[in-house]
Design a protein around this motif. Sequence first.
Motif, short mmCIF file in Angstrom:
data_model
loop_
_atom_site.label_atom_id
_atom_site.label_comp_id
_atom_site.label_asym_id
_atom_site.label_seq_id
_atom_site.Cartn_x
_atom_site.Cartn_y
_atom_site.Cartn_z
N THR A 26 -3.78 2.22 -14.08
CA THR A 26 -4.54 1.01 -13.77
C THR A 26 -4.64 0.77 -12.27
OG1 THR A 26 -3.86 -0.01 -15.86
CG2 THR A 26 -4.62 -1.49 -14.12
N LYS A 27 -3.55 1.08 -11.58
CA LYS A 27 -3.53 0.88 -10.13
C LYS A 27 -4.10 2.06 -9.36
CE LYS A 27 0.30 -2.39 -9.90
NZ LYS A 27 1.50 -2.80 -9.15
N ARG A 28 -4.42 3.14 -10.07
CA ARG A 28 -4.89 4.36 -9.41
C ARG A 28 -3.92 4.74 -8.28
NH1 ARG A 28 -9.12 1.01 -9.91
NH2 ARG A 28 -9.34 0.59 -7.68
N ASP B 116 0.83 -1.21 0.00
CA ASP B 116 0.00 0.00 0.00
C ASP B 116 0.86 1.26 0.00
OD1 ASP B 116 -2.80 -1.18 0.40
OD2 ASP B 116 -1.64 -2.13 2.00
N VAL B 117 2.01 1.19 0.70
CA VAL B 117 2.93 2.33 0.76
C VAL B 117 4.34 1.81 0.59
CG1 VAL B 117 3.88 4.18 2.20
CG2 VAL B 117 1.42 3.68 2.27
N LEU C 86 8.77 5.54 -17.03
CA LEU C 86 7.70 4.91 -16.27
C LEU C 86 6.51 4.66 -17.20
CD1 LEU C 86 6.49 4.05 -13.52
CD2 LEU C 86 5.72 6.42 -13.23
N ASP C 87 5.96 3.47 -17.13
CA ASP C 87 4.76 3.13 -17.87
C ASP C 87 3.57 3.73 -17.13
OD1 ASP C 87 2.55 2.05 -19.09
OD2 ASP C 87 3.30 0.00 -19.13
N LEU C 88 3.04 4.83 -17.63
CA LEU C 88 1.94 5.49 -16.94
C LEU C 88 0.67 4.66 -16.95
CD1 LEU C 88 2.43 9.17 -18.18
CD2 LEU C 88 3.07 8.18 -15.97
N ASP D 215 5.40 -1.30 -9.92
CA ASP D 215 4.92 -2.67 -10.08
C ASP D 215 4.59 -3.30 -8.73
OD1 ASP D 215 5.16 -2.61 -12.82
OD2 ASP D 215 7.13 -3.58 -12.85
N ALA D 216 5.33 -2.90 -7.69
CA ALA D 216 5.14 -3.48 -6.36
C ALA D 216 3.93 -2.92 -5.64
CB ALA D 216 6.38 -3.26 -5.50
N LEU D 217 3.38 -1.80 -6.12
CA LEU D 217 2.27 -1.14 -5.43
C LEU D 217 0.96 -1.91 -5.57
CD1 LEU D 217 2.71 2.65 -6.31
CD2 LEU D 217 3.09 1.57 -4.08
N ALA D 218 0.17 -1.85 -4.54
CA ALA D 218 -1.20 -2.34 -4.59
C ALA D 218 -2.09 -1.31 -5.28
CB ALA D 218 -1.71 -2.59 -3.17
N VAL D 219 -3.31 -1.69 -5.59
CA VAL D 219 -4.28 -0.72 -6.10
C VAL D 219 -4.45 0.38 -5.04
CG1 VAL D 219 -6.69 -0.38 -6.74
CG2 VAL D 219 -5.45 -2.41 -7.52
#
Length: 325
Positions: free
Chosen positions: A254-256, A210-211, A247-249, A226-230
């Motif tokens: 997608t993950k907001r 999450d953080v 960075l792939d925006l 990539d490691a971040l949660a939604v």
Amino acid sequence: MYAITISEPGGPEALVWSEVPDPVPGEGEVLIDVVASAVNRADVVQRQGFYDPPPGASPYPGLECSGRIAALGPGVSGWAVGDEVCALLAGGGYAQKVCVPAGQLLPVPDGMDLVTAACLPEVTATVWSNVFMVAHLSPGETFLVHGGGSGIGTMAVQLAKAVGARVAVTAGSADKLEACRELGADILIDYREQDFVEELHKVTGGVGADVVLDIVGAKYLARNVDALAVNGRLVIIGLQGGRKAELDLGTLLTKRAAVMGTSLRGRPLAEKATIIAAVREHVWPLVAGGRVRPVVDRTMPMAEAAEAHRVMEQSAHVGKILLTA
């Protein structure tokens, strides 16, 4: 007084214990007789010539200190000569005396010796402001901190656990990972042998963090996202791995997710005072109660700051390196 000066940028040998004029407190400042300071990665970058102090700040390195108030400048109230304090600085901690705005002072936590208190202001202000005031880490969330064995990392682990988060760390040695485990880390990742994105998703069932608190910068940017949660939040506070990255925006959208970058040293005085007040309110009770503790790797004489920087650059330490005046 004596202070560590930098005649010209360079290696650790550029740090010289020199006689310099005594500072004089201005409006809203106090003068501190320094007992100890601590080494931060930013001091190394300043010594190398890549991180100049903000306008008006002391030219000497050192972003925190502990000591006793020697004099009050005009307009200061709530403090007295002789008070034992620690302080967040914009510079000047590697010295026998330093002036600091009163809003950046903290009392020494109950039960703590004055030398050890020197290692608290920078890490507590950095972690609390970024992880909680900016990224709003909440109980039950998963938190990833890179460099778990550093001063920032060891404090971040403890504060995140204190609020009820699940904590993951990366570090580059078994000793550092074991130190993180003892501090409460739940997920231990050796970045030399493991991919932190794969390991984190494996342990979290593909959810992620999450953080993320990052000191690396460009080298880790895409992998951190990539490691971040939604609805995850990435906070970048260091550039050890470079300044520029692609960075792939689409992944971010997608993950907001949110990517935020912050620094502490150059913030306006009012913002620093707000952060210090929050640290005193939220972190100091945890320190006084023993739920959060400073991690000190070693203590060295301030005149030996060059050797302390060599230790810092070898990255074999766990926690903070202190310098005694």
